[in-house]
Scaffold this active site. Structure first.
Site, PDB file in Angstrom:
ATOM      1  N   ASP A  64      -0.926  45.972  14.172  1.00 13.18           N
ATOM      2  CA  ASP A  64      -1.749  44.983  13.646  1.00 13.18           C
ATOM      3  C   ASP A  64      -1.209  44.483  12.453  1.00 13.18           C
ATOM      4  O   ASP A  64      -0.318  45.378  11.847  1.00 13.18           O
ATOM      5  CB  ASP A  64      -3.184  45.469  13.254  1.00 13.18           C
ATOM      6  CG  ASP A  64      -4.043  44.473  12.747  1.00 13.18           C
ATOM      7  OD1 ASP A  64      -4.125  43.328  13.157  1.00 13.18           O
ATOM      8  OD2 ASP A  64      -4.347  44.424  11.681  1.00 13.18           O
ATOM      9  N   ASP A 117      -6.458  48.936  11.008  1.00 15.02           N
ATOM     10  CA  ASP A 117      -7.307  49.298  10.038  1.00 15.02           C
ATOM     11  C   ASP A 117      -8.732  48.741  10.184  1.00 15.02           C
ATOM     12  O   ASP A 117      -9.397  49.273   9.363  1.00 15.02           O
ATOM     13  CB  ASP A 117      -6.742  49.137   8.662  1.00 15.02           C
ATOM     14  CG  ASP A 117      -6.398  47.456   8.487  1.00 15.02           C
ATOM     15  OD1 ASP A 117      -6.470  46.856   9.372  1.00 15.02           O
ATOM     16  OD2 ASP A 117      -6.559  47.199   7.279  1.00 15.02           O
ATOM     17  N   ASP A 170      -9.865  46.011  15.337  1.00  9.78           N
ATOM     18  CA  ASP A 170      -8.803  46.852  16.092  1.00  9.78           C
ATOM     19  C   ASP A 170      -9.395  48.229  16.810  1.00  9.78           C
ATOM     20  O   ASP A 170      -8.662  48.787  17.739  1.00  9.78           O
ATOM     21  CB  ASP A 170      -7.845  47.580  14.929  1.00  9.78           C
ATOM     22  CG  ASP A 170      -7.198  46.224  14.181  1.00  9.78           C
ATOM     23  OD1 ASP A 170      -6.990  45.317  14.953  1.00  9.78           O
ATOM     24  OD2 ASP A 170      -7.091  46.428  12.863  1.00  9.78           O
TER      25      ASP A 170
END
Length: 362
Positions: A43, A234, A238
């Protein structure tokens, strides 16, 4: 005994070494899967970057001053949880801009937000968000790292942001690529923004403009191609992707939902631990293989000896020097057999303990 100890001792020492480094493996399967990873998906915001974007410039048309544009945008973003909204609010605080209570607030995750401010309909968001509201902004009206601001359906300005990569992102990506792992950047941002960060970090494969709900589908796409996939993230958005990946890796400073959905958790927000975790996993699996080969070969050799194989060679005429071990007739002495069995177990344990001090290549 040695064969039974071959795997659990290496797993125990490997997970213990990981914990001392700051890497928590949920179970033995997580430790094993790490060394199989062929593709690692990161990400962008808050993972590869600091996750603390800042406002670098505000541009407005002749109908609004930059301070008034910031006041309207900040009032809308005060109700949003997006990182860019937090950046706008920090800018309002720096400029001593007073915010206004809004009504009819509505947010579209990963795209933008809209609300009524002093009777005006104010929207803040991406080009895609504005297009979804029936506007047709020119491609030049929103460039790298910017959000458009509209008042009553008219584009009145834009706010430019910057989110710097973490200092450890580049060495981490380089280390993973040297290990033969394909690194992918996954982001909900526009392609220009995502590609700019990817270029700084040496990442060639970029998946941009991905809605939070689509992240898990991208992981499935890689898996359908036969790849063992790890996902690093995080945030709450996600979590589905972390759960879908063969190995989900959560940054320790992330949300509880991300940590709960992951297989591996980094106690510190230090991306270099990811390369260390891969190296540790590979070293652990190599140690397990060494243990099994040794234990299997050792038993293949000595079990027949314990069963009386030497009798056929000596026919009851054993040299004096060997009688303490195989007696007068070629049958292994029970005491020697017990010592040999203990030695095989001890050797496996000692080999596993080497993991506690082995140098990891990162």
């Amino acid at each position: 005994c040695a064969m039974g100890l071959a795997t659990p001792t290496a797993v125990m020492v490997g997970t213990g070494r990981g914990a001392s480094m700051g890497v928590l493996f949920r179970n033995a399967e997580s430790l094993e899967q790490m060394q199989k990873i062929g593709t690692m998906v990161f990400d962008k915001t808050g993972t590869l970057t600091m996750g603390m974007p800042s406002v670098t410039d505000i541009a407005s048309d002749e109908n609004l001053s930059t301070k008034e544009l910031l006041r309207l945008a900040g009032s809308v973003e005060a109700r949003s949880e997006h990182p860019l909204a937090a950046a706008v609010l920090r800018k309002c605080e720096e400029e001593n801009v007073s915010l206004i209570k809004v009504t009819e607030f509505e947010a579209t995750p990963g795209m933008g937000a809209v609300a009524v401010v002093e009777g005006k309909l104010v929207a803040v968001g991406s080009v895609a968000f504005m297009k979804s509201r029936g506007l047709r902004p020119a491609s030049s009206e929103s460039t790298l790292g910017e959000a458009l601001v509209t008042v009553d359906g008219k584009i009145n300005g834009k706010i430019k942001f910057s989110d710097e990569p973490r200092k450890e992102s580049l060495p981490t990506v380089s280390a993973l690529q040297e290990m033969g792992i394909n690194v992918v950047l996954l982001s909900g941002d526009r392609r220009q923004v995502a590609e700019s960060v990817a270029e700084q970090l040496g990442i060639t494969q970029v998946e941009s403009e991905i809605l939070p709900s689509e992240k898990a589908n991208r992981i499935r796409k890689f898996q359908a191609e036969g790849q063992i996939v790890a996902m690093v993230g995080d945030g709450i958005n996600d979590s589905p992707a972390l759960a879908q990946a063969d190995v989900g890796i959560a940054i320790g400073g992330g949300t509880d939902a991300a940590i709960e959905a992951s297989d591996v958790t980094l106690i510190r927000s230090d991306l270099t631990l990811i390369a260390d975790a891969v190296s540790l996993s590979r070293a652990s699996i190599q140690t397990i293989r060494q243990n099994l080969i040794w234990a299997f070969g050792y038993n293949i050799l000595l079990v027949p000896v314990a069963a009386g194989l030497m009798y056929s060679f000596f026919q009851g005429d054993v040299p004096t020097i060997l009688t303490p071990l195989i007696g007068d007739h070629g049958f292994l002495n029970p005491i020697a057999a017990a010592g040999a069995m203990a030695l095989s177990s001890v050797s496996v344990v000692l080999n596993s303990l080497r993991l506690g001090s082995v140098s990891l290549k990162t």
